[in-house]
Design a protein around this motif. Structure first.
Motif, PDB file in Angstrom:
ATOM      1  N   SER A   1       0.832  -1.198   0.000  1.00 57.38           N
ATOM      2  CA  SER A   1       0.000   0.000   0.000  1.00 57.38           C
ATOM      3  C   SER A   1       0.874   1.258   0.000  1.00 57.38           C
ATOM      4  CB  SER A   1      -0.908  -0.013   1.224  1.00 57.38           C
ATOM      5  OG  SER A   1      -1.676   1.160   1.278  1.00 57.38           O
ATOM      6  N   ASP A   2       2.018   1.187   0.672  1.00 63.76           N
ATOM      7  CA  ASP A   2       2.926   2.341   0.687  1.00 63.76           C
ATOM      8  C   ASP A   2       3.399   2.695  -0.721  1.00 63.76           C
ATOM      9  OD1 ASP A   2       2.734   2.539   3.433  1.00 63.76           O
ATOM     10  OD2 ASP A   2       4.478   1.241   3.789  1.00 63.76           O
ATOM     11  N   HIS A   3       3.644   1.682  -1.533  1.00 62.62           N
ATOM     12  CA  HIS A   3       4.056   1.933  -2.914  1.00 62.62           C
ATOM     13  C   HIS A   3       2.945   2.626  -3.698  1.00 62.62           C
ATOM     14  CE1 HIS A   3       6.808  -1.603  -2.078  1.00 62.62           C
ATOM     15  NE2 HIS A   3       7.643  -0.603  -2.325  1.00 62.62           N
ATOM     16  N   LEU A   4       1.713   2.198  -3.454  1.00 66.63           N
ATOM     17  CA  LEU A   4       0.582   2.789  -4.174  1.00 66.63           C
ATOM     18  C   LEU A   4       0.321   4.230  -3.741  1.00 66.63           C
ATOM     19  CD1 LEU A   4      -1.975  -0.166  -4.203  1.00 66.63           C
ATOM     20  CD2 LEU A   4      -0.471   0.579  -6.041  1.00 66.63           C
TER      21      LEU A   4
ATOM     22  N   GLY B   1       2.134   8.797  -8.365  1.00 66.99           N
ATOM     23  CA  GLY B   1       2.268   7.974  -9.562  1.00 66.99           C
ATOM     24  C   GLY B   1       2.263   6.488  -9.278  1.00 66.99           C
ATOM     25  N   GLY B   2       2.117   6.090  -8.028  1.00 68.72           N
ATOM     26  CA  GLY B   2       2.156   4.674  -7.663  1.00 68.72           C
ATOM     27  C   GLY B   2       1.006   3.888  -8.251  1.00 68.72           C
ATOM     28  N   THR B   3      -0.200   4.434  -8.158  1.00 73.53           N
ATOM     29  CA  THR B   3      -1.353   3.703  -8.695  1.00 73.53           C
ATOM     30  C   THR B   3      -1.293   3.621 -10.213  1.00 73.53           C
ATOM     31  OG1 THR B   3      -2.655   5.728  -8.631  1.00 73.53           O
ATOM     32  CG2 THR B   3      -2.899   4.213  -6.772  1.00 73.53           C
ATOM     33  N   ALA B   4      -0.765   4.660 -10.848  1.00 72.66           N
ATOM     34  CA  ALA B   4      -0.651   4.638 -12.315  1.00 72.66           C
ATOM     35  C   ALA B   4       0.353   3.577 -12.752  1.00 72.66           C
ATOM     36  CB  ALA B   4      -0.231   6.011 -12.833  1.00 72.66           C
ATOM     37  N   LEU B   5       1.473   3.498 -12.064  1.00 73.48           N
ATOM     38  CA  LEU B   5       2.498   2.519 -12.414  1.00 73.48           C
ATOM     39  C   LEU B   5       1.995   1.098 -12.164  1.00 73.48           C
ATOM     40  CD1 LEU B   5       5.376   1.957 -13.351  1.00 73.48           C
ATOM     41  CD2 LEU B   5       6.110   2.200 -10.970  1.00 73.48           C
ATOM     42  N   TYR B   6       1.378   0.896 -10.994  1.00 74.41           N
ATOM     43  CA  TYR B   6       0.854  -0.426 -10.679  1.00 74.41           C
ATOM     44  C   TYR B   6      -0.224  -0.838 -11.675  1.00 74.41           C
ATOM     45  CZ  TYR B   6      -1.397  -4.222  -8.150  1.00 74.41           C
ATOM     46  OH  TYR B   6      -1.931  -5.428  -7.801  1.00 74.41           O
ATOM     47  N   GLY B   7      -1.132   0.080 -11.976  1.00 68.33           N
ATOM     48  CA  GLY B   7      -2.197  -0.205 -12.931  1.00 68.33           C
ATOM     49  C   GLY B   7      -1.651  -0.569 -14.297  1.00 68.33           C
TER      50      GLY B   7
ATOM     51  N   ALA C   1     -10.637  -7.646 -16.144  1.00 63.98           N
ATOM     52  CA  ALA C   1      -9.628  -7.271 -15.153  1.00 63.98           C
ATOM     53  C   ALA C   1      -8.655  -6.239 -15.724  1.00 63.98           C
ATOM     54  CB  ALA C   1      -8.870  -8.507 -14.674  1.00 63.98           C
ATOM     55  N   VAL C   2      -8.335  -6.350 -17.009  1.00 67.86           N
ATOM     56  CA  VAL C   2      -7.483  -5.350 -17.660  1.00 67.86           C
ATOM     57  C   VAL C   2      -8.152  -3.979 -17.582  1.00 67.86           C
ATOM     58  CG1 VAL C   2      -6.550  -4.595 -19.893  1.00 67.86           C
ATOM     59  CG2 VAL C   2      -6.313  -6.974 -19.204  1.00 67.86           C
ATOM     60  N   ASN C   3      -9.440  -3.938 -17.856  1.00 71.04           N
ATOM     61  CA  ASN C   3     -10.176  -2.667 -17.793  1.00 71.04           C
ATOM     62  C   ASN C   3     -10.235  -2.121 -16.365  1.00 71.04           C
ATOM     63  OD1 ASN C   3     -10.677  -2.727 -20.543  1.00 71.04           O
ATOM     64  ND2 ASN C   3     -12.615  -3.798 -20.286  1.00 71.04           N
ATOM     65  N   HIS C   4     -10.443  -3.001 -15.394  1.00 74.87           N
ATOM     66  CA  HIS C   4     -10.499  -2.553 -14.004  1.00 74.87           C
ATOM     67  C   HIS C   4      -9.143  -2.024 -13.533  1.00 74.87           C
ATOM     68  CE1 HIS C   4     -14.569  -3.786 -13.455  1.00 74.87           C
ATOM     69  NE2 HIS C   4     -14.313  -5.056 -13.694  1.00 74.87           N
ATOM     70  N   ALA C   5      -8.084  -2.677 -13.937  1.00 76.93           N
ATOM     71  CA  ALA C   5      -6.748  -2.197 -13.560  1.00 76.93           C
ATOM     72  C   ALA C   5      -6.478  -0.825 -14.173  1.00 76.93           C
ATOM     73  CB  ALA C   5      -5.673  -3.194 -14.008  1.00 76.93           C
ATOM     74  N   GLY C   6      -7.045  -0.576 -15.336  1.00 76.35           N
ATOM     75  CA  GLY C   6      -6.875   0.725 -15.975  1.00 76.35           C
ATOM     76  C   GLY C   6      -7.624   1.835 -15.248  1.00 76.35           C
ATOM     77  N   LYS C   7      -8.678   1.483 -14.525  1.00 77.80           N
ATOM     78  CA  LYS C   7      -9.475   2.478 -13.803  1.00 77.80           C
ATOM     79  C   LYS C   7      -8.910   2.794 -12.416  1.00 77.80           C
ATOM     80  CE  LYS C   7     -13.710   1.052 -16.083  1.00 77.80           C
ATOM     81  NZ  LYS C   7     -15.010   0.393 -15.920  1.00 77.80           N
ATOM     82  N   LEU C   8      -7.931   2.038 -11.973  1.00 77.11           N
ATOM     83  CA  LEU C   8      -7.391   2.202 -10.626  1.00 77.11           C
ATOM     84  C   LEU C   8      -6.863   3.615 -10.396  1.00 77.11           C
ATOM     85  CD1 LEU C   8      -6.613   0.849  -7.933  1.00 77.11           C
ATOM     86  CD2 LEU C   8      -4.423   0.289  -8.978  1.00 77.11           C
ATOM     87  N   ASP C   9      -6.021   4.105 -11.271  1.00 72.52           N
ATOM     88  CA  ASP C   9      -5.436   5.439 -11.083  1.00 72.52           C
ATOM     89  C   ASP C   9      -6.487   6.528 -11.242  1.00 72.52           C
ATOM     90  OD1 ASP C   9      -3.145   7.174 -10.593  1.00 72.52           O
ATOM     91  OD2 ASP C   9      -3.423   7.802 -12.680  1.00 72.52           O
ATOM     92  N   ALA C  10      -7.403   6.355 -12.181  1.00 69.34           N
ATOM     93  CA  ALA C  10      -8.443   7.372 -12.389  1.00 69.34           C
ATOM     94  C   ALA C  10      -9.317   7.513 -11.140  1.00 69.34           C
ATOM     95  CB  ALA C  10      -9.299   6.999 -13.595  1.00 69.34           C
ATOM     96  N   GLU C  11      -9.679   6.410 -10.529  1.00 70.87           N
ATOM     97  CA  GLU C  11     -10.490   6.462  -9.309  1.00 70.87           C
ATOM     98  C   GLU C  11      -9.710   7.091  -8.159  1.00 70.87           C
ATOM     99  OE1 GLU C  11     -13.707   5.815  -8.536  1.00 70.87           O
ATOM    100  OE2 GLU C  11     -14.001   5.602 -10.692  1.00 70.87           O
ATOM    101  N   PHE C  12      -8.433   6.749  -8.039  1.00 70.49           N
ATOM    102  CA  PHE C  12      -7.602   7.350  -6.988  1.00 70.49           C
ATOM    103  C   PHE C  12      -7.522   8.859  -7.174  1.00 70.49           C
ATOM    104  CE2 PHE C  12      -3.495   8.936  -5.531  1.00 70.49           C
ATOM    105  CZ  PHE C  12      -3.551   8.598  -4.196  1.00 70.49           C
ATOM    106  N   GLN C  13      -7.282   9.299  -8.394  1.00 66.01           N
ATOM    107  CA  GLN C  13      -7.189  10.732  -8.672  1.00 66.01           C
ATOM    108  C   GLN C  13      -8.508  11.429  -8.348  1.00 66.01           C
ATOM    109  OE1 GLN C  13      -4.441  12.483  -9.597  1.00 66.01           O
ATOM    110  NE2 GLN C  13      -3.295  10.585  -9.402  1.00 66.01           N
ATOM    111  N   LYS C  14      -9.595  10.816  -8.744  1.00 64.30           N
ATOM    112  CA  LYS C  14     -10.921  11.412  -8.540  1.00 64.30           C
ATOM    113  C   LYS C  14     -11.257  11.517  -7.049  1.00 64.30           C
ATOM    114  CE  LYS C  14     -15.743  10.437  -9.729  1.00 64.30           C
ATOM    115  NZ  LYS C  14     -16.616   9.478 -10.422  1.00 64.30           N
ATOM    116  N   ARG C  15     -10.945  10.491  -6.276  1.00 71.08           N
ATOM    117  CA  ARG C  15     -11.365  10.431  -4.874  1.00 71.08           C
ATOM    118  C   ARG C  15     -10.395  11.097  -3.900  1.00 71.08           C
ATOM    119  NH1 ARG C  15     -16.201   8.916  -6.258  1.00 71.08           N
ATOM    120  NH2 ARG C  15     -16.389   6.877  -7.170  1.00 71.08           N
TER     121      ARG C  15
END
Length: 170
Positions: free
Chosen positions: A9-12, A16-22, A81-95
């Motif tokens: 979680s620290d990495h995320l 840019g952590g969520t974008a890289l992980y995603g 799952a590919v699509n969900h991983a792509g939404k990870l950073d967008a949701e983090f940025q939004k929230r």
């Protein structure tokens, strides 16, 4: 991120952590989905080539389709799952990035609106005082016979009225 280390979680939480992980997970899942798709096509083709005595036309194809459905579902789920991983950073940025900015803007807007409303209520009081003052002047002016309709007290030390108070405030 090295091959042996694991995401935490620290990495995320780092910029840019969520974008890289995603991005990494999307690539990994996309490769898995491509492998499953290739295996599915090969498996389905092999199943269609199995002849069972008494088959009607297209029965072998239907049987191969039904037998390979779980593999097709796996491939479909990997694509999801590919699509969900792509939404990870967008949701983090939004929230967590945009929400505090929006709340700050809304608080500023509400403060300005509150100040504007407070200013208008003061303006209404001044306007009302002016209207009352105008009425009192109209009432105290003598009529044609030299008598006033209402008595206005002086502001130089005698009895004070509410209109005197409003005149001082305005």
């Amino acid at each position: 991120m090295t091959e042996n280390s694991r995401w935490t979680s620290d990495h995320l939480m780092k910029p840019g952590g969520t974008a890289l992980y995603g991005a990494q997970q999307r690539e990994r899942l996309r490769q898995m989905a491509d492998d499953v798709r290739a295996l599915l096509n090969e498996y389905r083709a092999d199943l269609e080539n199995i002849d069972i005595e008494g088959d009607k036309p297209f029965e072998a194809r239907i049987r191969a389709y039904l037998a390979s459905r779980p593999l097709a579902k796996l491939e479909s789920d990997l694509r999801d799952a590919v699509n969900h991983a792509g939404k990870l950073d967008a949701e983090f940025q939004k929230r967590y990035v945009e929400l505090p900015e929006k709340r700050a803007e809304n608080a500023e807007r509400k403060a300005l609106e509150k100040a504007r409303k407070k200013g208008l209520s003061t303006a209404r009081a001044v306007s009302s005082a002016g209207q009352l003052n105008g009425l009192s002047n109209a009432l105290t002016e003598p009529t044609g016979d030299g008598k006033a309709i209402a008595k206005k007290t002086s502001t130089d030390g005698g009895d004070h009225t509410f209109l005197d108070f409003l005149e001082k405030r305005a």
